[in-house]
Write a protein that holds these residues in place. Structure first.
Motif, PDB file in Angstrom:
ATOM      1  N   ASN A 117       4.369 -20.193  -7.471  1.00  0.00           N
ATOM      2  CA  ASN A 117       5.866 -18.668  -6.550  1.00  0.00           C
ATOM      3  C   ASN A 117       6.404 -20.166  -5.987  1.00  0.00           C
ATOM      4  OD1 ASN A 117       4.109 -16.049  -7.444  1.00  0.00           O
ATOM      5  ND2 ASN A 117       2.276 -16.964  -5.943  1.00  0.00           N
ATOM      6  N   ASP A 118       6.391 -21.138  -6.069  1.00  0.00           N
ATOM      7  CA  ASP A 118       7.463 -21.388  -5.124  1.00  0.00           C
ATOM      8  C   ASP A 118       8.721 -22.082  -6.289  1.00  0.00           C
ATOM      9  OD1 ASP A 118       5.888 -21.404  -2.756  1.00  0.00           O
ATOM     10  OD2 ASP A 118       5.613 -23.706  -2.453  1.00  0.00           O
TER      11      ASP A 118
ATOM     12  N   THR B 125       9.871 -18.791  -6.691  1.00  0.00           N
ATOM     13  CA  THR B 125      11.140 -18.220  -5.592  1.00  0.00           C
ATOM     14  C   THR B 125      12.207 -18.983  -5.504  1.00  0.00           C
ATOM     15  OG1 THR B 125       9.620 -17.796  -3.936  1.00  0.00           O
ATOM     16  CG2 THR B 125      11.578 -18.630  -3.531  1.00  0.00           C
TER      17      THR B 125
ATOM     18  N   LEU C 119       4.693  -8.555  -8.285  1.00  0.00           N
ATOM     19  CA  LEU C 119       5.645  -9.288  -7.575  1.00  0.00           C
ATOM     20  C   LEU C 119       7.013  -9.771  -7.655  1.00  0.00           C
ATOM     21  CD1 LEU C 119       6.276 -10.276  -5.060  1.00  0.00           C
ATOM     22  CD2 LEU C 119       5.292 -12.250  -5.880  1.00  0.00           C
ATOM     23  N   TRP C 120       6.922 -10.494  -9.347  1.00  0.00           N
ATOM     24  CA  TRP C 120       8.267 -10.801  -9.589  1.00  0.00           C
ATOM     25  C   TRP C 120       9.082  -9.697 -10.322  1.00  0.00           C
ATOM     26  CZ3 TRP C 120       9.882 -14.496  -7.777  1.00  0.00           C
ATOM     27  CH2 TRP C 120       9.193 -15.628  -6.942  1.00  0.00           C
TER      28      TRP C 120
ATOM     29  N   THR D 288       0.776 -10.371  -3.390  1.00  0.00           N
ATOM     30  CA  THR D 288       1.165 -11.872  -3.590  1.00  0.00           C
ATOM     31  C   THR D 288       1.261 -12.450  -1.998  1.00  0.00           C
ATOM     32  OG1 THR D 288       1.393 -11.773  -5.787  1.00  0.00           O
ATOM     33  CG2 THR D 288       1.713 -14.070  -4.292  1.00  0.00           C
ATOM     34  N   GLU D 289       1.650 -11.675  -1.609  1.00  0.00           N
ATOM     35  CA  GLU D 289       1.656 -12.283  -0.089  1.00  0.00           C
ATOM     36  C   GLU D 289       0.941 -11.935   1.097  1.00  0.00           C
ATOM     37  OE1 GLU D 289       4.939 -10.303   1.855  1.00  0.00           O
ATOM     38  OE2 GLU D 289       4.232 -10.574   3.837  1.00  0.00           O
TER      39      GLU D 289
ATOM     40  N   GLU E  49      -1.929 -14.936  -0.657  1.00  0.00           N
ATOM     41  CA  GLU E  49      -1.556 -16.405  -0.945  1.00  0.00           C
ATOM     42  C   GLU E  49      -1.069 -16.734   0.118  1.00  0.00           C
ATOM     43  OE1 GLU E  49      -0.522 -17.719  -5.002  1.00  0.00           O
ATOM     44  OE2 GLU E  49      -1.629 -15.833  -6.489  1.00  0.00           O
ATOM     45  N   THR E  50       0.441 -16.371   0.026  1.00  0.00           N
ATOM     46  CA  THR E  50       1.370 -16.434   1.164  1.00  0.00           C
ATOM     47  C   THR E  50       1.030 -16.482   2.345  1.00  0.00           C
ATOM     48  OG1 THR E  50       2.774 -15.799  -0.236  1.00  0.00           O
ATOM     49  CG2 THR E  50       3.972 -17.000   2.089  1.00  0.00           C
ATOM     50  N   LYS E  51       0.045 -15.488   2.889  1.00  0.00           N
ATOM     51  CA  LYS E  51      -0.090 -15.047   3.920  1.00  0.00           C
ATOM     52  C   LYS E  51      -1.948 -16.096   4.031  1.00  0.00           C
ATOM     53  CE  LYS E  51       3.433 -14.262   6.300  1.00  0.00           C
ATOM     54  NZ  LYS E  51       3.831 -12.203   6.532  1.00  0.00           N
ATOM     55  N   ALA E  52      -2.645 -15.853   3.357  1.00  0.00           N
ATOM     56  CA  ALA E  52      -3.229 -16.047   3.020  1.00  0.00           C
ATOM     57  C   ALA E  52      -4.488 -15.500   3.729  1.00  0.00           C
ATOM     58  CB  ALA E  52      -3.665 -17.748   3.156  1.00  0.00           C
ATOM     59  N   VAL E  53      -4.917 -14.068   4.151  1.00  0.00           N
ATOM     60  CA  VAL E  53      -5.205 -13.402   4.725  1.00  0.00           C
ATOM     61  C   VAL E  53      -6.320 -13.978   4.900  1.00  0.00           C
ATOM     62  CG1 VAL E  53      -5.878 -10.710   5.637  1.00  0.00           C
ATOM     63  CG2 VAL E  53      -3.549 -11.442   4.597  1.00  0.00           C
TER      64      VAL E  53
ATOM     65  N   GLU F 109      -4.456  -5.970   8.785  1.00  0.00           N
ATOM     66  CA  GLU F 109      -3.405  -7.269   8.351  1.00  0.00           C
ATOM     67  C   GLU F 109      -2.896  -7.401   6.764  1.00  0.00           C
ATOM     68  OE1 GLU F 109      -3.273 -10.866   8.605  1.00  0.00           O
ATOM     69  OE2 GLU F 109      -1.618 -11.475   8.658  1.00  0.00           O
TER      70      GLU F 109
ATOM     71  N   GLN G 282       3.877  -2.353   3.457  1.00  0.00           N
ATOM     72  CA  GLN G 282       5.277  -2.595   4.140  1.00  0.00           C
ATOM     73  C   GLN G 282       6.044  -2.115   2.398  1.00  0.00           C
ATOM     74  OE1 GLN G 282       5.786  -6.309   4.594  1.00  0.00           O
ATOM     75  NE2 GLN G 282       4.853  -7.174   2.864  1.00  0.00           N
ATOM     76  N   GLN G 283       7.410  -1.925   2.546  1.00  0.00           N
ATOM     77  CA  GLN G 283       8.280  -1.422   1.866  1.00  0.00           C
ATOM     78  C   GLN G 283       8.857  -2.940   1.372  1.00  0.00           C
ATOM     79  OE1 GLN G 283       8.345   1.465   0.205  1.00  0.00           O
ATOM     80  NE2 GLN G 283       6.028   2.310   1.420  1.00  0.00           N
TER      81      GLN G 283
ATOM     82  N   LEU H 195      14.397 -12.116  -2.225  1.00  0.00           N
ATOM     83  CA  LEU H 195      15.092 -12.934  -3.349  1.00  0.00           C
ATOM     84  C   LEU H 195      16.534 -11.908  -4.100  1.00  0.00           C
ATOM     85  CD1 LEU H 195      12.707 -13.853  -5.503  1.00  0.00           C
ATOM     86  CD2 LEU H 195      14.932 -15.126  -4.388  1.00  0.00           C
TER      87      LEU H 195
ATOM     88  N   ARG I 164      -2.374 -21.165  10.070  1.00  0.00           N
ATOM     89  CA  ARG I 164      -1.800 -20.735  10.379  1.00  0.00           C
ATOM     90  C   ARG I 164      -2.371 -20.748  12.281  1.00  0.00           C
ATOM     91  NH1 ARG I 164      -1.567 -14.134   8.558  1.00  0.00           N
ATOM     92  NH2 ARG I 164      -4.439 -14.991   8.779  1.00  0.00           N
TER      93      ARG I 164
ATOM     94  N   ARG J 235       8.457 -19.331   2.117  1.00  0.00           N
ATOM     95  CA  ARG J 235       7.058 -18.977   0.711  1.00  0.00           C
ATOM     96  C   ARG J 235       7.623 -17.353   0.221  1.00  0.00           C
ATOM     97  NH1 ARG J 235       2.639 -20.843   1.516  1.00  0.00           N
ATOM     98  NH2 ARG J 235       2.193 -21.226  -0.158  1.00  0.00           N
ATOM     99  N   SER J 236       6.985 -17.287  -1.440  1.00  0.00           N
ATOM    100  CA  SER J 236       7.277 -16.290  -1.458  1.00  0.00           C
ATOM    101  C   SER J 236       5.843 -15.052  -1.056  1.00  0.00           C
ATOM    102  CB  SER J 236       6.780 -16.337  -3.320  1.00  0.00           C
ATOM    103  OG  SER J 236       5.253 -16.488  -3.275  1.00  0.00           O
ATOM    104  N   PRO J 237       6.986 -13.775  -0.761  1.00  0.00           N
ATOM    105  CA  PRO J 237       8.011 -13.670  -1.238  1.00  0.00           C
ATOM    106  C   PRO J 237       8.850 -14.031   0.243  1.00  0.00           C
ATOM    107  CG  PRO J 237       6.794 -11.584  -0.683  1.00  0.00           C
ATOM    108  CD  PRO J 237       5.476 -12.551  -0.819  1.00  0.00           C
TER     109      PRO J 237
END
Lengths: 473, 336
Positions: A124-125, A128, A149-150, A432-433, A436-440, A465, A472-473, B71, B285, B300-302
């Motif tokens: 993902n990085d 990006t 996502l992409w 993905t957010e 992975e990213t926010k790793a809720v 969360e 979210q949009q 992006l 976090r 970080r994506s997105p």
């Protein structure tokens, strides 16, 4: 000369008149290249991206006819090159397949392919950076759950016509659900991956452990391994990294839980349901019961694989391709016949519903020559090459007739079995957010394991969360 | 300090103001420009560089913090303004407040420890013989010269749960001693880098280790400038070591400390690389600081560059306020 221009073209500087001064003196080339570099560095990313988009779309239109029947015309892409991003580690099996694919593609079309390998946790990085800076691939492998996502970031180019004819018309439509958006298809399935438990067969034989049939068997086996092989060995490794949801999901789904369901046009989180919580408990207990060390709460499957290759892990959940990589990474210390798979059993016995994963191949939206890139995707997903991709890479084939044949193979049977009731993570571009990213959920598990919150508190928070992120949009 | 301020105040005055003769003689340069212009002309190149490299990105950052920038926007879709939404979003986020707490606590503790340790070592260096002093300076400057990422890697390995030397040493301690000191004797597999609290413990050690040498050497340079007679007089008057330090060394080194404190505050507020390495990326976090939070949001994506920029703006403002407050304090005490 031609070659030089091909390489310079991605940058903007000389791209303006690539054809108008074909006999520029060799001495003048260097400053130009330098200028391009400087321009790339100093220009703002926005301007650069704009410029690149302009370059990319104007070039191919004048040079090639947008036709996809390369078989008759032969080497219609002679002298061209394209960049392919393969994901994962370049283990020998994958390398061999890729070399063969690239060679066959060159023979048919005349185009050369440059292959770059991107480790999964970095995907993902890298995407990006590629989408922001323009230095991306022409064709890329991509996880099927990453496609939404992409696609939503305008990073993929539609390849719908590919599926209208030939082999690709036989790909089952349900395999294209994540790839389809607004009537266009943005990626082609390449191989289907699911997860099963990779274990040290030699240890199991040595300690006389039977292949586990229930989750309790796995726990007992893990404890036995730790008792015999040392305290720093993880009996069953906990995954709390970027791909943690493959493991957590399996437990939650086996109890009948779900992450979130779409009700109307809104996602509703289901993390607080008793079923999900039961799976979450099994998941956190891997650490709290000591099967896996508390010091490695953030490791992903690639980190675990490295430890497995060093003889520090007894079992972990992963995909079939890891055997080849471990053989390579451990430089023979852990040989192929010391490893085997079994389907992850649920608490009540029987296989858990595994993560329904798959690898796709797609055309990157910044590709210099989208016809060539599409041609590559078409070529790589034919029955021959997609079939070899699956069989040589430890994945399941996308063509039903090949999948049927595979069920007879004992080595692949655990995956075929898991695949029968595989489930997918929420199909949303925001997943993905959250995952992975926010790793809720990784953070929820961490707070429970460290005793900072009860499972109920942590899941309630995570649920809020998760809903926030997915909606979210 | 005192010198610069008189210079600045006297710079534009006509020669009649009774200033020392050296300065009025210099005035007669034949550059053709009015005298008052020269300083500004000389400032232009520097200002241009700063404007290009610092001012423009800063302004851009502030603008972005009021926009939704992902992006798609980077790839050419014009960014829309979202008003203060990015700010309300981060102020509502729990991570922001824990990051802010981490940032401030870390900075306060680390600045204090660095200054105390640095001053102590600097004073020690002043006492050592020339050879020994050089030896120690070279030794500690080696730590200062280690790049931030390497610092993180070093301490990450030292505090590794299984293979780390710290757990090994703690296990070597006699059980009764360890029990007395920490209330436990078994340190096998102690995960230092899991919990926010212990991560910051390691981070503080790491950052103090790498930044006290600079303080020590600067203090040493300051000490060399204090006339030995003052100390002699103090000794004659029967002043003890601590009293001498408080009454002579500290007041005379105040300008040095002022600069060092500001620098330390600035450095420690935005520590990033070491934390990134110790945590193994922005995963935990609870252990984020503001820089890490900003990075995680923006890249970080997105990517959400808008809210990333908003966090950066808050961090910048915070730093400006702290520094401004501190500079004011210095100026005040100097005028007294």
């Amino acid at each position: 000369m031609e070659g030089v221009f091909d390489q310079v073209r991605p940058g903007m500087g000389t791209g303006r008149h690539p054809k108008r001064d074909p006999d520029a003196k060799p001495g003048r080339e260097n400053p130009k290249v330098k200028f391009t570099k400087i321009a790339v560095v100093t220009a703002t990313t926005a301007a650069l991206a704009l410029g690149l988009a302009a370059c990319g779309s104007s070039e191919p239109a004048t040079e090639t006819a947008p036709k996809a029947d390369a078989s008759a015309g032969g080497k219609k892409f002679e002298g061209k090159t394209l960049t392919l991003w393969r994901l994962g580690e370049s283990n020998p099996a994958a390398q061999k397949y890729t070399d063969a694919l690239v060679a066959a593609f060159e023979q048919q079309t005349g185009a050369k392919t440059k292959v770059e390998w991107i480790p999964w946790p970095q995907v993902n990085d890298k995407f990006t950076a590629a989408a922001a800076g323009g230095a991306g691939p022409d064709v890329t492998e991509i996880g099927n759950d990453q496609v939404p996502l992409w696609r939503s970031q305008d990073a993929l180019h539609p390849i719908t016509p590919v599926f209208g004819e030939g082999d690709q018309a036989q790909i089952p439509k349900n395999l294209l659900s994540l790839e389809t958006d607004g009537g266009e298809i943005y990626a082609s399935p390449w191989g289907m991956g699911t997860r099963a438990v990779l274990y040290r067969k030699d240890w199991f034989d040595e300690l006389k452990i039977e292949t586990p049939k229930t989750w309790d068997d796995v726990v007992a086996a893990a404890k036995k391994i730790q008792a015999e092989k040392g305290k720093d060995v993880d009996g069953f490794a906990f995954n709390g990294g970027s791909d943690a949801n493959h493991l957590l999901g399996a437990f939650a789904w086996s109890e009948g839980g779900e992450y979130a369901l779409k009700e109307g046009d809104k996602w509703v989180g289901k993390l607080t349901d008793p079923a999900f919580k039961a799976g979450f408990d099994t998941y956190t207990k891997i650490v709290t019961e000591g099967l896996s060390s508390k010091s490695r709460l953030g490791q992903n499957s690639a980190d675990i694989r490295t430890r497995f290759a060093n003889g520090k892990v007894g079992m972990y959940l992963t995909a079939g391709w890891d055997i080849a990589t471990i053989k390579e990474e451990s430089s023979g210390k852990v040989a192929e016949d010391q490893m085997a798979f079994f389907p992850l059993p649920s608490k009540s016995g029987g296989a858990t519903p595994a993560f329904f994963g798959g690898n796709d191949i797609a055309v990157w939206n910044d590709a210099k020559d989208k016809d060539l890139a599409t041609e590559f995707v078409k070529f790589a997903t034919t029955k021959e090459w997609a079939g070899r991709y699956a069989s040589e890479g430890g994945l399941l084939p996308i063509y039903p007739e090949q999948l049927e044949k595979l069920k007879e193979d004992p080595a692949q049977a655990p995956f075929a079995e898991a695949f029968a009731n595989a489930k997918a993570l929420p199909a949303d571009s925001n997943w993905t957010e959250a995952g992975e990213t926010k790793a809720v959920l990784q953070n929820a598990a961490r707070s429970v394991i460290e005793g900072k919150a009860t499972a109920d508190e942590a899941l309630a928070k995570a649920n809020t969360e998760l809903e926030e992120i997915l909606n979210q949009q | 300090m005192a010198n610069t301020s008189t210079l600045a105040r006297g710079g534009g005055n006509p020669p009649a103001s009774g200033r020392p003769p050296t300065r009025s003689r210099r005035r007669a340069k034949a550059s053709g420009m009015p005298e008052w212009v020269i300083p500004y002309v000389l400032l232009i190149p520097g200002l241009l560089v700063i404007a290009g490299l610092l001012l423009y990105p800063t302004i851009q950052m502030v603008i972005m913090s009021f926009q939704k920038v992902g992006l798609r926007q980077i790839r050419g879709v014009p960014a829309e303004s979202v008003g203060t939404e990015n700010y309300t979003q981060i102020f509502e986020s729990e991570i922001f407040w824990s990051s802010l707490r981490n940032t401030v606590t870390f900075a306060v503790v680390t600045v204090a420890l660095t200054l105390i340790l640095g001053t102590a070592v600097g004073t020690l260096l002043n006492r050592l013989s020339k050879k020994m002093s050089t030896f120690v300076v070279v030794g500690i400057m080696a730590a200062w010269a280690v790049p931030p990422v390497a610092q993180g890697v070093i301490w990450r390995w030292l505090f590794d749960a299984d293979a780390g030397i710290i757990n090994w040493v703690l296990n070597l301690l006699p059980d009764w001693f360890s029990e007395l000191l920490f209330g436990r004797s078994d340190w096998t597999g102690e995960p230092w880098l899991n919990d926010a609290f212990t991560i910051y413990l390691v981070l503080i050690v790491c950052v103090v280790w790498a930044s006290f040498p600079f303080i020590a050497v600067s203090v040493l340079a300051g000490l060399k400038g204090i006339p030995a007679e003052l100390y002699e007089a103090a000794r004659v008057d029967g002043s003890g070591a601590w009293r001498t330090f408080r009454k002579i060394t500290l007041p005379l080194l105040r300008p040095v400390f002022a600069v060092l404190t500001i620098l330390s505050i600035i450095w420690n507020f935005k520590v990033f690389s070491q934390l990134y390495v110790l945590m193994g990326g922005p995963n935990n976090r609870e252990a984020f600081n503001l820089s890490m939070f900003s990075f995680a949001e923006a890249f970080r994506s997105p990517p959400k560059m808008g809210s990333g920029a908003a966090i950066a703006v808050v961090l910048t403002l915070l730093l400006l306020v702290v520094t401004a407050f501190y500079v004011r304090q210095i100026v005040k005490t100097e005028e007294m």
